[in-house]
Write an enzyme that holds these catalytic residues in place. Structure first.
Site, PDB file in Angstrom:
ATOM      1  N   SER A  45     -41.086  26.744  -4.947  1.00 47.34           N
ATOM      2  CA  SER A  45     -40.922  26.722  -6.520  1.00 47.34           C
ATOM      3  C   SER A  45     -40.942  27.899  -6.973  1.00 47.34           C
ATOM      4  O   SER A  45     -40.574  28.422  -8.298  1.00 47.34           O
ATOM      5  CB  SER A  45     -41.733  25.724  -7.197  1.00 47.34           C
ATOM      6  OG  SER A  45     -43.117  26.136  -7.049  1.00 47.34           O
ATOM      7  N   LYS A  83     -47.211  28.202 -10.646  1.00 50.04           N
ATOM      8  CA  LYS A  83     -46.037  28.389 -11.908  1.00 50.04           C
ATOM      9  C   LYS A  83     -46.480  29.455 -12.674  1.00 50.04           C
ATOM     10  O   LYS A  83     -47.444  30.038 -12.713  1.00 50.04           O
ATOM     11  CB  LYS A  83     -45.906  26.883 -12.643  1.00 50.04           C
ATOM     12  CG  LYS A  83     -45.694  25.891 -11.695  1.00 50.04           C
ATOM     13  CD  LYS A  83     -44.472  25.611 -11.071  1.00 50.04           C
ATOM     14  CE  LYS A  83     -44.545  24.084 -10.293  1.00 50.04           C
ATOM     15  NZ  LYS A  83     -43.769  24.222  -9.122  1.00 50.04           N
TER      16      LYS A  83
END
Length: 184
Positions: A45, A83
Site C-alpha cells: 500500500s 499510511k
C-alpha cells in the site's frame, strides 16, 4: 615487609559486568517503549515509498504533520497499518483528476509522480475522484482524527474505505528506513 595487592572477589568482578548490561537493557527497553521502535512494512500500500518487508524506525514522540507517514492500529483488523497523513483536524480533502486538494488548495504529490504518469499513459486516473464528504459523510476532519491514504492508491485500504484514524491509535511517525540499505 612485602606488599601484596588484594584481588577483587569473583562476585564483585561479575557484578562489574552485570550492572552495565542490566542498565543498557533497561535503557533500550525504555527507548523502544517511549521514544523509537523498529517496524516491518507489510504489503504494497505504500509503494513506491516503502515496500513489503522494508524496515523502518518510528518516532513515538514526533508531532504528526500533513504528509507524514505514520504507523497506527488498524481500525478494521487486528494489525498495524502504515499510511500517509493527508487531512489534519479541520481540513477538507478531495481528489479531482489525480490532483489533491486540501482546504481547496492544490497540492502536488511528488511521491506519486511515477504512479500517476504510468496510469495517465493508459488514459485512466491513478486515484479515483472523491470528496471526503462522499466517503465519510463529514465535511471536515474531526478533532483528534486524521484522513490517511496509501501511496499506492490502487492497492491500499485507507480512509477512503474505513474512515478517519484516531490520534490515539497512532504508534508513531516514520523517521527513516534502515533495511534494505539500498532503495528499490
Amino acid at each position: 615487609m612485602e606488599h601484596t595487592e588484594k584481588k577483587p572477589s569473583k562476585g564483585k568482578e561479575l557484578m562489574s559486568w552485570v550492572w552495565p548490561i542490566i542498565i543498557a537493557v533497561a535503557i533500550a527497553f525504555l527507548c523502544r517503549q517511549f521514544l523509537f521502535a523498529p517496524v516491518t512494512v507489510k504489503g504494497e500500500s505504500m509503494e513506491n515509498t516503502y515496500h513489503n518487508n522494508d524496515r523502518v524506525i518510528i518516532s513515538k514522540i514526533s508531532k504528526v504533520e500533513r504528509f507524514d507517514v505514520i504507523v497506527f492500529l488498524a481500525p478494521d483488523v487486528e494489525d498495524h497499518y502504515i499510511k500517509r497523513v493527508i487531512g489534519m483536524p479541520g481540513d477538507t480533502v478531495k481528489m479531482v483528476d489525480d490532483t489533491l486538494y486540501v482546504n481547496d488548495k492544490k497540492y502536488e504529490e511528488t511521491y506519486e509522480a511515477d504512479h500517476v504518469k504510468e496510469y495517465k499513459a493508459d488514459g485512466v486516473n491513478f486515484t479515483e475522484d472523491f470528496t471526503m464528504q462522499d466517503i465519510t459523510g463529514e465535511k471536515v476532519v474531526p478533532d483528534g482524527q486524521y484522513f490517511v491514504l496509501g501511496d499506492n492508491r490502487q492497492n491500499s485500504a485507507d480512509s477512503r474505505e474505513y474512515g478517519f484514524i484516531s490520534k490515539d491509535s497512532v504508534d508513531g511517525v516514520v523517521v527513516f528506513k534502515f533495511w534494505p540499505w539500498t532503495s528499490k
